[in-house]
Design an enzyme around this catalytic site. Structure first.
Site, PDB file in Angstrom:
ATOM      1  N   ARG A   1       0.902  -1.072   0.076  1.00 37.16           N
ATOM      2  CA  ARG A   1      -0.020  -0.207  -0.077  1.00 37.16           C
ATOM      3  C   ARG A   1       0.901   1.177  -0.009  1.00 37.16           C
ATOM      4  O   ARG A   1       1.874   1.183   0.815  1.00 37.16           O
ATOM      5  CB  ARG A   1      -0.963  -0.131   1.127  1.00 37.16           C
ATOM      6  CG  ARG A   1      -2.058  -1.181   1.146  1.00 37.16           C
ATOM      7  CD  ARG A   1      -2.851  -1.396   2.351  1.00 37.16           C
ATOM      8  NE  ARG A   1      -3.553  -0.165   2.515  1.00 37.16           N
ATOM      9  CZ  ARG A   1      -4.632  -0.017   3.556  1.00 37.16           C
ATOM     10  NH1 ARG A   1      -4.522  -1.310   4.473  1.00 37.16           N
ATOM     11  NH2 ARG A   1      -5.439   1.095   3.719  1.00 37.16           N
TER      12      ARG A   1
ATOM     13  N   SER B   1      -5.679   9.471   1.187  1.00 37.43           N
ATOM     14  CA  SER B   1      -6.212   9.078   2.434  1.00 37.43           C
ATOM     15  C   SER B   1      -6.188  10.298   3.489  1.00 37.43           C
ATOM     16  O   SER B   1      -5.118  11.076   3.490  1.00 37.43           O
ATOM     17  CB  SER B   1      -5.248   7.892   3.079  1.00 37.43           C
ATOM     18  OG  SER B   1      -5.921   7.458   4.601  1.00 37.43           O
TER      19      SER B   1
ATOM     20  N   SER C   1     -12.355  11.705   2.793  1.00 40.22           N
ATOM     21  CA  SER C   1     -12.762  11.060   4.257  1.00 40.22           C
ATOM     22  C   SER C   1     -12.997  12.046   5.346  1.00 40.22           C
ATOM     23  O   SER C   1     -12.209  11.831   6.353  1.00 40.22           O
ATOM     24  CB  SER C   1     -12.077  10.080   4.348  1.00 40.22           C
ATOM     25  OG  SER C   1     -11.949   8.876   3.518  1.00 40.22           O
TER      26      SER C   1
ATOM     27  N   ASP D   1     -15.408   3.142   3.158  1.00 41.79           N
ATOM     28  CA  ASP D   1     -15.703   1.704   3.753  1.00 41.79           C
ATOM     29  C   ASP D   1     -17.000   1.383   3.765  1.00 41.79           C
ATOM     30  O   ASP D   1     -17.323   0.038   3.911  1.00 41.79           O
ATOM     31  CB  ASP D   1     -15.231   2.023   5.165  1.00 41.79           C
ATOM     32  CG  ASP D   1     -13.710   1.955   5.395  1.00 41.79           C
ATOM     33  OD1 ASP D   1     -12.985   1.649   4.361  1.00 41.79           O
ATOM     34  OD2 ASP D   1     -13.226   2.038   6.449  1.00 41.79           O
TER      35      ASP D   1
ATOM     36  N   LYS E   1      -7.214  -0.068  -0.908  1.00 39.20           N
ATOM     37  CA  LYS E   1      -7.615  -0.768   0.491  1.00 39.20           C
ATOM     38  C   LYS E   1      -6.979  -2.280   0.632  1.00 39.20           C
ATOM     39  O   LYS E   1      -5.686  -2.470   0.013  1.00 39.20           O
ATOM     40  CB  LYS E   1      -9.244  -0.752   0.429  1.00 39.20           C
ATOM     41  CG  LYS E   1      -9.737   0.680   0.321  1.00 39.20           C
ATOM     42  CD  LYS E   1      -9.562   1.424   1.613  1.00 39.20           C
ATOM     43  CE  LYS E   1     -10.387   2.656   1.657  1.00 39.20           C
ATOM     44  NZ  LYS E   1     -10.403   3.327   2.821  1.00 39.20           N
TER      45      LYS E   1
ATOM     46  N   LYS F   1      -9.930  -8.642  11.264  1.00 37.80           N
ATOM     47  CA  LYS F   1      -9.128  -7.544  11.206  1.00 37.80           C
ATOM     48  C   LYS F   1     -10.033  -6.487  11.867  1.00 37.80           C
ATOM     49  O   LYS F   1      -9.560  -5.317  12.588  1.00 37.80           O
ATOM     50  CB  LYS F   1      -8.856  -7.082   9.863  1.00 37.80           C
ATOM     51  CG  LYS F   1      -8.192  -5.676   9.579  1.00 37.80           C
ATOM     52  CD  LYS F   1      -7.786  -5.560   8.097  1.00 37.80           C
ATOM     53  CE  LYS F   1      -7.366  -4.059   7.965  1.00 37.80           C
ATOM     54  NZ  LYS F   1      -6.032  -3.809   8.442  1.00 37.80           N
TER      55      LYS F   1
END
Length: 415
Positions: A117, A160, A187, A301, A328, A400
């Site tokens: 990532r 992000s 976000s 999400d 993600k 998770k």
């Protein structure tokens, strides 16, 4: 581990785990305190355990005070030179700036999909703030060595908001004041959660339109007692189960929460489900479902839960914000298209920011979670409306965020 989910109806009341986003923020703030903070209603999913390992590695002393409560004695004094963030993207982007307050080198080490990532967006701002950074091509592991000082810095917020969160929580402890400019913040509800957490610990941060943050330096975090609210991301899955296959009430999820995933209620209403709420719980009841349109740019999400909802709705639903899904735990846009296709649901990606889902008959079959906890939960919810059994490969990845998900879903099945 494979998990087979037969079709069926559900009815009942469930309490999802605590918000891991709030939990990780609260653990980070507790680390930065001088005294002892008490955190209640903690759930110990993989991501929260990653945060606990991080604060212990950075000097916090932690002891349980109940089944779901911890006392955290703060103190930023690394006990080694490794910071094991596990497979948690938030822990990485949150604790890297905090580790950068330290004068000793700290190596940020991850696992699994996290190693692929993107983390390179952290490097230039940290260096501008006086941190020495050793890195390899924008991916973990990193090594950071501070102390991070204040100043004026610009951060790319388009991938992000998590790194912005890390800076916002770390910089009040820097020696000087900071003006943080954020380009294309996404976000933003998660940034509201960060500011809310900081305020609970007595820290002042000022912001303008999520584009500019002023952070006075040399602040002290004040130890506090905090109850962590339920996780709206997990609640969304349970509410979609109710809307598509019966009736589900979810508790400990305040409607006035700053969590962006409260927006699932808007999507449910647009799809025709009945939604009933009070101060601390929400109920979703099945009704004939219709196609809907929804912009999930600031709550990405929700996409897996919305996919299960759209698959059960009549017509073509349109979801916006898919560009947020590429980095993600899986490429969630492609994962949704591929796995729902195996179940007979047509999913298209006509451009980089749009997904269309044609609802209809959901077939039974074998699908893969892609190692993504939210994909596993989404496919399990969709299975409730399938014509046959849906078997999910690598289903244990739900640990998770929601280790008890399958058990909870089974507990409300109507027999």
């Amino acid at each position: 581990m494979d998990r087979s989910i037969p079709p069926g109806r559900v009815a009942g009341t469930l309490t999802p785990p605590c918000s891991k986003s709030y939990a990780q923020r609260a653990l980070a703030a507790s680390l930065l305190c001088d005294g002892v903070s008490t955190l209640h209603n903690l759930g110990f999913c993989d991501d929260t355990r990653s945060a606990l390992r991080c604060i212990r590695a950075l000097g916090a002393r932690v002891r349980p005070t109940g089944d779901a409560s911890l006392a955290v004695e703060g103190g930023l004094h690394p006990v080694g030179r490794r910071l094991p963030v596990g497979e948690s993207g938030l822990a990485t982007r949150l604790f890297t700036p905090i580790a950068s307050l330290c004068t000793e080198p700290v190596r940020i080490e991850g696992e699994g999909t996290l190693l692929h990532r993107p983390m390179g967006m952290m490097v230039p701002p940290l260096r501008q703030l006086g941190v020495r950074v050793k890195e390899r091509g924008g991916h973990l592991p990193f090594e950071v060595c501070g102390p991070m000082h204040g100043g004026e810095v610009t951060v790319d917020g388009s991938v992000s908001s998590q790194f912005v969160t890390g800076l916002l929580l770390a910089l009040p402890r820097a020696a000087g004041d900071t003006t943080l400019h954020v380009r294309d913040a996404v976000s933003t509800p998660y940034l509201d959660m960060t500011l809310d957490t900081a305020a609970h610990f007595g820290v002042e941060i000022f912001q303008r339109d999520y584009e500019e943050f002023y952070i006075p330096g040399a602040q002290r975090y004040c130890a506090t007692e905090l109850h962590i609210e339920g996780d709206w991301s997990a609640a969304a899955m349970l509410l979609v189960a109710g809307a598509t296959a019966g009736e589900v009430t979810v508790t400990n999820v305040p409607m006035l929460s700053k969590q962006g995933d409260t927006a699932v209620c808007t999507a449910l209403v647009r799809a025709g489900a009945a939604v009933i709420n009070d101060a601390r719980s929400v109920t979703a009841v099945r009704r004939p479902l219709r196609a809907f349109e929804f912009d999930a740019t600031h709550c990405p999400d929700l996409f897996p839960a919305l996919a299960a909802l759209a698959a059960a709705a009549e017509g073509v639903s349109i979801l916006h914000g898919t560009s947020r899904l590429r980095h993600k735990e899986s490429d969630r846009a492609e994962a949704i298209r591929e796995e729902y296709g195996r179940l007979g649901i047509e999913v298209d990606l006509p451009d980089e920011d749009v997904m269309t889902i044609r609802g209809g008959v959901i077939r039974g079959g074998r699908v893969h979670s892609h190692g993504d906890h939210r994909m596993a939960m989404s496919l399990a919810v969709a299975a409730l409306r399938a014509e046959g059994v849906v078997t999910i490969e690598d289903a244990e990845c739900v640990a998770k965020s929601y280790p008890e998900f399958f058990e909870d879903l089974e507990s409300i099945r109507i027999r």
